[in-house]
Design an enzyme around this catalytic site. Structure first.
Site, short mmCIF file in Angstrom:
data_model
loop_
_atom_site.label_atom_id
_atom_site.label_comp_id
_atom_site.label_asym_id
_atom_site.label_seq_id
_atom_site.Cartn_x
_atom_site.Cartn_y
_atom_site.Cartn_z
N THR A 1 -11.52 22.29 -19.25
CA THR A 1 -12.79 22.01 -19.15
C THR A 1 -13.02 20.83 -18.68
OG1 THR A 1 -12.65 21.18 -21.91
CG2 THR A 1 -14.29 20.35 -20.61
N CYS B 1 6.42 0.10 1.20
CA CYS B 1 6.53 -1.38 0.63
C CYS B 1 6.72 -1.95 -0.63
CB CYS B 1 4.67 -1.78 0.71
SG CYS B 1 3.94 -1.27 2.67
N CYS C 1 15.73 6.46 19.73
CA CYS C 1 15.31 5.22 18.55
C CYS C 1 14.11 7.28 17.97
CB CYS C 1 14.38 4.78 18.69
SG CYS C 1 16.68 3.14 18.15
N ASP D 1 -5.80 22.04 -16.37
CA ASP D 1 -7.00 21.47 -17.04
C ASP D 1 -8.07 22.33 -17.05
OD1 ASP D 1 -7.89 19.97 -19.16
OD2 ASP D 1 -9.29 19.35 -17.82
N ASP E 1 -9.57 16.80 -14.15
CA ASP E 1 -10.61 16.26 -14.34
C ASP E 1 -10.69 15.14 -14.69
OD1 ASP E 1 -11.35 17.85 -15.99
OD2 ASP E 1 -13.23 17.20 -15.06
N ASP F 1 0.77 -1.07 -0.41
CA ASP F 1 0.29 -0.28 0.18
C ASP F 1 0.49 1.18 -0.05
OD1 ASP F 1 -2.30 -1.56 -0.12
OD2 ASP F 1 -2.16 -1.56 2.70
N CYS F 2 2.27 1.01 -0.15
CA CYS F 2 3.02 2.43 -0.22
C CYS F 2 4.46 2.56 -0.92
CB CYS F 2 3.09 2.85 1.58
SG CYS F 2 4.64 1.60 2.45
#
Length: 666
Positions: free
Chosen positions: A411, A17, A365, A409, A603, A13-14
């Site tokens: 439109t 990873c 840490c 953009d 869009d 997911d990243c």
């Protein structure tokens, strides 16, 4: 010869990873190249033949805690955009049904129980918090050990394991449990953001129909769109999407190309004209000869451009992972020295220095960073949600603060995304209301966007009765009113019918020079000229003004024609580039990015490569995309105003060479 294999990786997911998987697989013998995409979840490995069996790659990925499945082995089906085989996966499951969601719910429940016991039963001590910490820490620790076995000892999971374990040893169980919980929340939020992005890519499948009506041996047959090959002839009925890139053999009508090119108005296409996969046939049936296979159609090329843009910009790993490569080993070593040196060389008590060494480990840490990353992301997501924004992770926030140029953009982004009637020029004794109601009566049976705009303009007005309404392919519509044939068509066709004088033609040309689409209402002679245009949003000028006030230079990038783009740019007093195909938009963004950080706001599906190429891509929820609902713009201004003060970076606008207007004072 090297062999190439592809897999689908789940649980990724990243970018961190992806980098972890890529680094682990690259260490296997005989591996020549490793390509991995977070968005498509594809892993492609090129290896020397027989040097590394595919099973070894799968075992290495599984050892890191991710799922992996070969494309050729699992329920694969041809992808409707690319023609390639891909697993037939369902949409991502809700967050609360994922492994990360289960972990968050479990740790949250245990924390609530622990705090409840601490209030009601103080004698229970730290045991409830220790249980809550271990429940969340064990899965993280398992991933850390898997990364260590794969040759990556200093990962964020390893950092979390050491920090939380150290906190337990010095009796800070409550703090350790909270740190683990916040880390799990950050991981979950990251996964949810990526899932939303994948939904957008998955929605591309709706742009290309899954089936096509192929003409073969004077017969019609329904076939899968992926089976079409160059040379096939397909029939595209009114209202259908075109199933493949091709060339019209017969038929003339309006084609809505806005999902692909961004052209705001339907374009009349006839024999010999090219058409794109995913465009919508608005009017008459078209016979189209396929010129490109499914794997090379317009939508497939857009997807590949997105993937190439992702590859061209190396994934940015989270700061903690990079920082811990050198800082974390140093702190671990220093803590070990603090524990060992005083007792061994100065006769100090072991219990005292073990406690102090663990304290140094916990403080040294960067636990604060471990907490701050998900907390900051959560805070930013909440702030964005209040303004109608969905942001993909925390990296976009810092990147936004340095933006020098915003490419927009046209439109559906700066404009409403649909034509509106702007002018009604009466040419005889009829009034404006009479002309409008007559035109709406003729157009009311048509589904053409221009016709719908005229009907909307006449909403609430009584329409006169007309008979025999019919479409004139590629020209317009006509109907019978009071014994006369009333026609609405373009000036070119009205001129061919002898209904347009030279004076009226000049008036139509003047309106077209303002970026308007002109239709003529006529019988034997012209009764009126009606001008239509995709008008700017009410807050478009304010958007441009605010961008300039922030020291950011705006520029319009559009696939629309030069005339319309110039008219809108003149109204907004900004620069523009027009008639850009998706790959040309991407190239323009690449050139702008070479001069400084650039944000792309769009869009439409045609904006996807440019959005991916930009330093920050903002996909707004309206216009020509596949599934979004309108929200209140301007998004880019909201992002910049929200986050630029956080980083207090100077605003240095970048001068862009291009078309300027006298009224532009920036």
């Amino acid at each position: 010869m090297p062999d190439t294999h592809e897999w689908l990786v789940t649980g990724m997911d990243c970018p961190s990873c992806a980098a972890k998987i890529k680094g682990a697989v690259a260490q296997l013998p005989g591996i020549e190249a490793v390509e991995i995409s977070v968005m498509s979840r594809k892993l492609r490995v090129t290896a020397t033949a027989h040097a590394t069996p595919p099973a070894d790659v799968e075992n290495r990925v599984k050892s890191l805690g991710y799922g992996i499945e070969a494309f050729a082995q699992a329920g694969s089906a041809p992808n409707p955009h690319t023609g390639a085989d891909e697993p037939t996966t369902q949409a991502d499951v809700p967050w609360y049904r994922t492994g990360k969601g289960h972990l968050v719910l479990l740790t949250a429940t245990l924390l609530v129980v622990a705090w409840g016991l601490a209030l009601l039963l103080p004698a229970s001590g730290n045991w409830p918090f220790i249980v809550a910490c271990l429940a969340g820490l064990i899965p993280i620790a398992l991933r850390a050990f898997a990364a260590i076995r794969a040759g990556q000892p200093f990962s964020i999971e390893a950092l979390m394991t050491i920090a939380a374990t150290g906190a337990l040893f010095i009796g800070a169980a409550q703090e350790a449990a909270l740190v683990v919980f916040l880390f799990a929340v950050g991981e979950l939020l990251e996964g949810v953001a990526v899932s939303h992005a994948r939904d957008g890519i998955r929605a591309l499948s709706t742009l290309v129909p899954k089936t096509a009506l192929r003409e073969k041996n004077d017969m019609m047959e329904d076939v899968a769109a992926t089976e079409l090959v160059p040379g096939d002839v397909v029939i595209v009925r009114p209202g259908d999407r075109i199933p493949a890139d091709g060339k019209i053999i017969s038929g003339t009508g309006g084609v809505d190309e806005s999902p692909v090119t961004g052209e705001s108005m339907p374009v009349t296409r006839g024999p010999g004209d090219p058409v794109f996969a995913g465009a919508i046939n608005n009017e008459t049936a078209l016979r189209v000869q396929v010129t490109r296979a499914a794997a090379d159609n317009t939508i497939a090329r857009i997807i590949r451009l997105v993937e190439q843009a992702e590859d061209s910009r190396a994934p940015t790993q989270r700061f903690i992972d990079r920082f811990s490569r050198w800082y974390m080993p140093s702190i671990v070593g220093l803590s070990a020295l603090v524990v060992a040196i005083p007792p061994l060389f100065f006769g100090q008590a072991w219990s005292v220095w073990v406690y102090r060494g663990l304290s140094l480990l916990l403080i040294g840490c960067p636990c604060a960073l471990v907490i701050s990353v998900p907390a900051a992301i959560a805070s930013a997501l909440c702030a964005g949600a209040r303004h109608g924004l969905l942001m993909k992770g925390g990296a976009v926030i810092e990147a936004t603060a340095a933006i020098k140029t915003v490419a927009l953009d046209k439109t559906g982004t700066l404009t409403m995304g649909q034509p509106e009637v702007t002018d009604i020029l009466c040419l005889d004794q009829h009034s404006t209301a009479e002309v409008l109601t007559l035109a709406a009566a003729v157009e009311k049976a048509s589904n053409h966007p221009l016709a719908q705009a005229i009907v909307r303009k006449a909403a609430g007005m009584a329409l006169p009765p007309v008979q025999d309404s019919r479409a004139i392919p590629g020209k317009g519509v006509s109907a019978v009113f009071d014994g006369q044939i009333i026609t609405i068509a373009s000036p070119r066709h009205a001129r061919q019918d002898g209904a347009l004088s030279s004076t009226t033609a000049a008036q139509a040309t003047a309106m077209e020079s303002e970026g308007k689409t002109v239709v003529v209402l006529y019988t034997g002679t012209a009764l009126a000229l009606i001008g239509l245009r995709d008008e700017p949003r009410q807050d478009a000028q304010e958007t441009i003004r605010q961008l300039r006030s922030l020291g950011v230079t705006p520029i319009i990038l559009t696939g629309d024609n030069q005339r319309t783009a110039a008219a809108i740019a003149a109204l907004l007093h900004t620069d523009y580039e027009a008639e850009l195909l998706p790959e040309q938009k991407q190239q323009t963004i690449r050139e702008l990015a070479a001069r400084g950080p650039v944000m792309m706001v769009g869009d439409g599906i045609n904006d996807a490569p440019a959005l991916k190429q930009a330093t920050v891509g903002v996909a707004i929820g309206s216009g020509t995309d596949v599934g979004w609902k309108p929200r209140t713009p301007p998004y880019c201004v909201t992002v910049l105003q929200t986050f630029r003060p956080l980083f207090a970076l100077p605003a240095r606008p970048w001068a862009i060479s291009g078309r300027m207007y006298p009224s532009h004072s920036g």
